[in-house]
Design a protein around this motif. Structure first.
Motif, PDB file in Angstrom:
ATOM      1  N   ILE A   1      -8.073   8.560   0.403  1.00 22.91           N
ATOM      2  CA  ILE A   1      -8.201   7.009   0.969  1.00 22.91           C
ATOM      3  C   ILE A   1      -7.020   6.471   1.569  1.00 22.91           C
ATOM      4  N   PHE A   2      -5.824   6.338   0.711  1.00 24.79           N
ATOM      5  CA  PHE A   2      -4.866   5.493   0.879  1.00 24.79           C
ATOM      6  C   PHE A   2      -3.740   6.264   1.859  1.00 24.79           C
ATOM      7  N   ALA A   3      -4.077   7.672   1.759  1.00 28.36           N
ATOM      8  CA  ALA A   3      -3.334   8.496   2.776  1.00 28.36           C
ATOM      9  C   ALA A   3      -3.840   8.233   4.099  1.00 28.36           C
ATOM     10  N   VAL A   4      -5.053   8.223   4.175  1.00 26.70           N
ATOM     11  CA  VAL A   4      -5.678   8.173   5.515  1.00 26.70           C
ATOM     12  C   VAL A   4      -5.344   6.436   6.016  1.00 26.70           C
ATOM     13  N   ILE A   5      -5.380   5.610   5.256  1.00 34.03           N
ATOM     14  CA  ILE A   5      -4.834   4.286   5.595  1.00 34.03           C
ATOM     15  C   ILE A   5      -3.454   4.227   6.190  1.00 34.03           C
ATOM     16  N   ILE A   6      -2.693   4.959   5.475  1.00 28.12           N
ATOM     17  CA  ILE A   6      -0.893   5.076   5.930  1.00 28.12           C
ATOM     18  C   ILE A   6      -0.897   5.622   7.289  1.00 28.12           C
ATOM     19  N   PHE A   7      -1.616   6.912   7.334  1.00 34.60           N
ATOM     20  CA  PHE A   7      -1.378   7.553   8.409  1.00 34.60           C
ATOM     21  C   PHE A   7      -2.238   7.138   9.871  1.00 34.60           C
ATOM     22  N   SER A   8      -3.337   6.467   9.457  1.00 35.84           N
ATOM     23  CA  SER A   8      -3.922   6.003  10.486  1.00 35.84           C
ATOM     24  C   SER A   8      -3.278   4.775  11.179  1.00 35.84           C
ATOM     25  N   ASN A   9      -2.541   4.030  10.171  1.00 36.05           N
ATOM     26  CA  ASN A   9      -1.866   2.979  10.629  1.00 36.05           C
ATOM     27  C   ASN A   9      -0.744   3.169  11.644  1.00 36.05           C
ATOM     28  N   LYS A  10      -0.120   4.410  10.956  1.00 32.44           N
ATOM     29  CA  LYS A  10       1.140   4.779  11.793  1.00 32.44           C
ATOM     30  C   LYS A  10       0.638   5.573  13.176  1.00 32.44           C
ATOM     31  N   LEU A  11      -0.438   6.196  12.969  1.00 32.10           N
ATOM     32  CA  LEU A  11      -0.765   7.006  14.350  1.00 32.10           C
ATOM     33  C   LEU A  11      -1.627   6.383  15.405  1.00 32.10           C
ATOM     34  N   PHE A  12      -2.595   5.688  14.889  1.00 32.52           N
ATOM     35  CA  PHE A  12      -3.675   4.725  15.695  1.00 32.52           C
ATOM     36  C   PHE A  12      -3.397   3.193  15.479  1.00 32.52           C
ATOM     37  N   GLY A  13      -2.488   2.833  14.526  1.00 30.79           N
ATOM     38  CA  GLY A  13      -2.206   1.274  14.430  1.00 30.79           C
ATOM     39  C   GLY A  13      -3.593   0.497  13.759  1.00 30.79           C
ATOM     40  N   LEU A  14      -4.229   1.461  12.788  1.00 30.30           N
ATOM     41  CA  LEU A  14      -5.429   0.763  12.099  1.00 30.30           C
ATOM     42  C   LEU A  14      -4.819  -0.335  11.661  1.00 30.30           C
ATOM     43  N   ARG A  15      -5.435  -1.706  11.572  1.00 26.18           N
ATOM     44  CA  ARG A  15      -5.218  -2.802  10.870  1.00 26.18           C
ATOM     45  C   ARG A  15      -6.374  -3.864  11.072  1.00 26.18           C
ATOM     46  N   GLY A  16      -6.257  -4.915  10.510  1.00 23.49           N
ATOM     47  CA  GLY A  16      -7.489  -5.974  10.541  1.00 23.49           C
ATOM     48  C   GLY A  16      -8.563  -5.685   9.388  1.00 23.49           C
ATOM     49  N   LYS A  17      -9.862  -5.832   9.995  1.00 24.11           N
ATOM     50  CA  LYS A  17     -10.763  -5.878   8.826  1.00 24.11           C
ATOM     51  C   LYS A  17     -11.079  -4.517   8.247  1.00 24.11           C
ATOM     52  N   LYS A  18     -10.890  -3.389   9.236  1.00 26.66           N
ATOM     53  CA  LYS A  18     -11.210  -1.938   8.644  1.00 26.66           C
ATOM     54  C   LYS A  18     -10.177  -1.562   7.789  1.00 26.66           C
TER      55      LYS A  18
ATOM     56  N   VAL B   1       0.700  -1.339  -0.011  1.00 24.78           N
ATOM     57  CA  VAL B   1      -0.014  -0.145  -0.005  1.00 24.78           C
ATOM     58  C   VAL B   1       0.959   1.204  -0.050  1.00 24.78           C
ATOM     59  N   LYS B   2       2.041   1.227   0.801  1.00 24.13           N
ATOM     60  CA  LYS B   2       2.755   2.457   1.003  1.00 24.13           C
ATOM     61  C   LYS B   2       3.384   2.660  -0.475  1.00 24.13           C
ATOM     62  N   MET B   3       4.148   1.464  -1.047  1.00 24.33           N
ATOM     63  CA  MET B   3       4.688   1.926  -2.346  1.00 24.33           C
ATOM     64  C   MET B   3       3.793   2.227  -3.381  1.00 24.33           C
ATOM     65  N   GLY B   4       2.543   1.721  -3.446  1.00 24.39           N
ATOM     66  CA  GLY B   4       1.669   2.231  -4.436  1.00 24.39           C
ATOM     67  C   GLY B   4       1.196   3.419  -4.239  1.00 24.39           C
ATOM     68  N   PHE B   5       1.095   3.841  -2.929  1.00 26.45           N
ATOM     69  CA  PHE B   5       0.720   5.217  -2.647  1.00 26.45           C
ATOM     70  C   PHE B   5       1.760   6.209  -2.982  1.00 26.45           C
ATOM     71  N   TYR B   6       2.923   6.121  -2.849  1.00 21.02           N
ATOM     72  CA  TYR B   6       4.095   6.801  -3.392  1.00 21.02           C
ATOM     73  C   TYR B   6       4.222   7.004  -4.864  1.00 21.02           C
ATOM     74  N   LEU B   7       4.190   5.969  -5.546  1.00 19.79           N
ATOM     75  CA  LEU B   7       3.805   5.875  -7.067  1.00 19.79           C
ATOM     76  C   LEU B   7       2.604   6.706  -7.326  1.00 19.79           C
ATOM     77  N   LEU B   8       1.670   6.526  -6.950  1.00 12.28           N
ATOM     78  CA  LEU B   8       0.330   7.313  -7.179  1.00 12.28           C
ATOM     79  C   LEU B   8       0.740   8.766  -6.972  1.00 12.28           C
ATOM     80  N   THR B   9       1.116   9.233  -5.883  1.00 11.71           N
ATOM     81  CA  THR B   9       1.646  10.496  -5.699  1.00 11.71           C
ATOM     82  C   THR B   9       2.447  10.977  -6.801  1.00 11.71           C
ATOM     83  N   LEU B  10       3.287  10.297  -7.097  1.00  9.70           N
ATOM     84  CA  LEU B  10       4.261  10.729  -8.165  1.00  9.70           C
ATOM     85  C   LEU B  10       3.465  10.875  -9.651  1.00  9.70           C
TER      86      LEU B  10
END
Length: 257
Positions: free
Chosen positions: A210-227, A171-180
């Protein structure tokens, strides 16, 4: 090429249904995958013309599927997630059949001056599509482990934590490439919000958010699993409609580009 992918799929099925010769089959799958992927490369030579790259819907689908197959091969060397080929390789076969029976004509050319934007977009879509396939596999794994059902299929997968880590990496690599890709689009495409690009651009930006929210939520709040899995699939859904949906409507229905 198609026959080669079919053989790989059958070998993968044998890994699930049988418990013997796993190591031998694994090496065979890797070597055969490498050979088929390299051989498939020669198909894309015909995409290049003097004016640019012939990159309509059919060629794009086949190329993205090929890139996803490469990503799976590279991941499998270290992390042993080759079993994901049961999902990915049938999609590669479908993409090749689509290219054969519904080929692009030579008017579907991407000029060389925006080739970088297109290539970055394709690699971003490929990585995020691979992440979606990973998310499906992870969800199956979680469900089986939750029910206490351990079978030969689950035994072929890396530990759950490793699967989650690999998913986030994709997800991170895809997000960075999508940004570029979005940045190069602003630089090289005359007007990203022109009539035939406005839907594609808008949906791509929504997916990026959406992908930005996923990455930062994982980093800040540890979002994982089904959500986490749900948001990844929703984000890719927007990209799917953005790229393939727009291309299908504009090329195959309206015949605009």
């Amino acid at each position: 090429i198609i026959f080669g992918y079919i053989i790989i799929i059958l070998l993968l099925i044998s890994l699930i249904t049988k418990k013997n010769n796993l190591k031998t089959n694994y090496k065979t799958i890797l070597w055969l995958s490498c050979f088929v992927i390299i051989f498939q490369t020669f198909i894309f030579i015909d995409f290049i013309s003097s004016q640019g790259i012939i990159f309509g819907l059919a060629n794009s689908v086949a190329f993205i599927a090929w890139v996803i197959a490469i990503i799976l091969f590279l991941y499998s060397i270290v992390n042993h997630i080759y079993i994901l080929g049961i999902v990915i390789y049938p999609l590669v076969i479908i993409s090749l059949l689509f290219m054969i029976f519904f080929p692009d004509n030579e008017t579907k050319i991407v000029p060389f001056n925006i080739a970088l934007h297109v290539i970055l977009s394709i690699f971003a879509y490929s990585l995020l599509a691979f992440a979606v396939c990973q998310s499906i596999l992870l969800k199956i794994q979680e469900n089986y482990l939750h029910m206490g059902k351990i079978n030969s299929f689950i035994n072929q997968l890396p530990p759950l934590q490793t699967m989650e880590k690999l998913l986030l990496q994709s997800v991170k690599m895809g997000f960075y490439l999508l940004t570029l890709a979005l940045i190069t689009g602003l630089l090289f495409v005359d007007n990203l919000f022109s009539q035939h690009l406005v839907h594609k651009t808008t949906l791509s930006i929504i997916a990026w958010i959406i992908f930005a929210v996923i990455i930062f939520s994982n980093k800040l709040f540890g979002l994982r699993g089904k959500k986490n899995i749900m948001f990844i699939q929703i984000g890719f859904g927007f990209l799917l409609v953005s790229y393939f949906g727009s291309k299908f409507v504009l090329e195959r229905i309206l015949g605009i580009i």
